[in-house]
Enzyme design. Structure first.
Site, PDB file in Angstrom:
ATOM      1  N   ASP A   1       0.827  -1.204   0.000  1.00 12.93           N
ATOM      2  CA  ASP A   1       0.000   0.000   0.000  1.00 12.93           C
ATOM      3  C   ASP A   1       0.863   1.257   0.000  1.00 12.93           C
ATOM      4  O   ASP A   1       0.663   2.168  -0.818  1.00 12.93           O
ATOM      5  CB  ASP A   1      -0.914  -0.038   1.235  1.00 12.93           C
ATOM      6  CG  ASP A   1      -2.032   0.992   1.219  1.00 12.93           C
ATOM      7  OD1 ASP A   1      -2.382   1.488   0.128  1.00 12.93           O
ATOM      8  OD2 ASP A   1      -2.564   1.280   2.294  1.00 12.93           O
TER       9      ASP A   1
ATOM     10  N   TYR B   1       0.106  -8.554   7.486  1.00 14.98           N
ATOM     11  CA  TYR B   1      -1.179  -9.076   7.960  1.00 14.98           C
ATOM     12  C   TYR B   1      -1.095 -10.544   8.370  1.00 14.98           C
ATOM     13  O   TYR B   1      -2.058 -11.101   8.868  1.00 14.98           O
ATOM     14  CB  TYR B   1      -2.267  -8.856   6.923  1.00 14.98           C
ATOM     15  CG  TYR B   1      -2.875  -7.464   6.951  1.00 14.98           C
ATOM     16  CD1 TYR B   1      -2.294  -6.416   7.661  1.00 14.98           C
ATOM     17  CD2 TYR B   1      -4.046  -7.202   6.259  1.00 14.98           C
ATOM     18  CE1 TYR B   1      -2.853  -5.157   7.681  1.00 14.98           C
ATOM     19  CE2 TYR B   1      -4.617  -5.931   6.289  1.00 14.98           C
ATOM     20  CZ  TYR B   1      -4.027  -4.919   6.988  1.00 14.98           C
ATOM     21  OH  TYR B   1      -4.601  -3.668   7.022  1.00 14.98           O
TER      22      TYR B   1
END
Length: 164
Positions: A33, A121
């Site tokens: 990101d 994550y």
């Protein structure tokens, strides 16, 4: 659809759309990101703020401009954060299926994907690879090339093995 694997930087892929492993806020972050927002410039963040004022739910997909990237669009998906207790694999596979659906809406024929949720994550690499390959193989789409972009040797080797 042809599924290909390359080792490299997703921000350098010359495709119609690049998939971003975003967070719920849709305001930039770390990992893929952050790299996409840095390389694409402020236009991506401006479009995220405009198109996603309340962010995006886990497992969902949406698109923005690609700014200064060599792609035309960024398709943002929010993968499950396993380290925060989100262990529902359907949320992970819905990222790939949703990205293909958005690509179809846009008319994108080539799409570059990261391994969603496999970084910070905390999704286990082997299952992240399996989820990506199974979903891309099993989802009807007009996309002609799904390019899996591996950042590192372990991911590349796992993807090549899964597609063999």
């Amino acid at each position: 659809m042809e599924i290909t694997v390359v080792r490299g930087d997703i921000t350098e892929q010359r495709v119609d759309a690049i998939v971003n492993a975003a967070n719920n806020a849709m305001r930039g972050g770390g990992g893929v990101d952050g790299a996409i927002h840095r390389a694409g410039g402020p236009a991506i963040l401006e479009d995220c703020v405009r198109r996603f004022p309340d962010g995006l739910a886990t497992g969902h997909a949406g698109w923005t401009t690609a700014g200064d990237l060599p792609a035309r669009w960024v398709i943002h998906v929010v993968g499950p954060n396993r380290t925060a207790g989100q262990t529902d694999r359907d949320l992970l596979t819905s990222c790939y299926a949703g990205a293909l659906a958005v690509a179809d809406e846009l008319g994108a024929r080539s799409v570059a994907f990261p391994l969603v949720s496999a970084g910070v994550y905390g999704w286990p690499l082997d299952d992240a690879v399996a989820a990506a390959v199974e979903t891309l193989r099993g989802t009807p789409t007009g996309v002609e090339e799904a390019r899996l972009v591996a950042f590192g040797d372990a991911a590349y080797d796992a993807l090549v093995a899964a597609l063999a």
